[in-house]
Design a protein around this motif. Sequence first.
Motif, short mmCIF file in Angstrom:
data_model
loop_
_atom_site.label_atom_id
_atom_site.label_comp_id
_atom_site.label_asym_id
_atom_site.label_seq_id
_atom_site.Cartn_x
_atom_site.Cartn_y
_atom_site.Cartn_z
N PRO A 151 43.54 -72.89 -1.12
CA PRO A 151 45.29 -72.80 -0.08
C PRO A 151 45.29 -73.52 0.85
CG PRO A 151 44.81 -70.84 -1.42
CD PRO A 151 43.56 -71.76 -0.93
N GLU B 222 53.40 -70.36 -6.58
CA GLU B 222 51.94 -70.01 -6.90
C GLU B 222 51.45 -68.53 -6.05
OE1 GLU B 222 48.63 -71.99 -4.91
OE2 GLU B 222 49.88 -72.98 -5.63
N VAL C 250 35.55 -77.30 -9.82
CA VAL C 250 36.60 -77.39 -8.52
C VAL C 250 36.66 -76.01 -8.40
CG1 VAL C 250 39.23 -77.99 -8.57
CG2 VAL C 250 38.24 -79.42 -10.28
N THR C 251 37.23 -75.96 -6.56
CA THR C 251 37.67 -74.39 -5.80
C THR C 251 38.62 -75.43 -5.19
OG1 THR C 251 35.14 -74.25 -5.82
CG2 THR C 251 36.63 -73.16 -3.77
N VAL C 252 39.60 -74.18 -5.50
CA VAL C 252 41.04 -74.60 -4.89
C VAL C 252 41.18 -73.65 -3.83
CG1 VAL C 252 43.54 -74.18 -5.35
CG2 VAL C 252 42.49 -74.76 -7.01
#
Length: 207
Positions: A9, A137, A5-7
Amino acid sequence: HVPRVTVIPNGGDVARFHPRHAERPAPTLFSISRLVPRKNIHVLIAAVEQLAAEGAALSLIIAGTGPEEERIKRLAEQSSGAVRFIGFIDEARKRSILTDTDVFVQLSIREGLSIATLEALASGVPCLVSDLPGVREPVDPGRTGWYVEDPENVASVVAALRRVLADRARLAEMKQACRAVAVERYSLQAMCEGYWNVFTDLLKRRA
């Protein structure tokens, strides 16, 4: 950590926001949001008023519209003068106010990645935010802002604002860090590079 999983933004046009690191005798706080109960603007006003009554030098500007608008306007009018409510503002005025702001405040109890907070960081403005998932965050406590343990509790917000006031000598350093984080992590370029890296990595795996 979640495997594979790559976040990435959301990115904003950081070039539209212009930091200014002017020294002021008293810090200016700014809050802009939809005026609904979960944003806790009434709690912020009460906290600022308590500190002002103790002799602390600070001021708060509140912008926004929504169901709580009349209540927030009334609370600001009844304040000691430390709180000013300006209602709806357009994008140009928002950017202008952010340029002249020392601290951005976001006390929501439920929020995703706040665009308003990202715009504050792009403007070089440290952020005081709820210590809750999503809201906190983009903020690195002590470097680009501060956390509020309980945004629904006046005493908790007062305690956080005392930390802000205690860090006044570090504001210029924190402002530079905010702008750097916005450019490196939350700019349109950073977002596009994130997608590019993901897709090129996938294509390499399939080759």
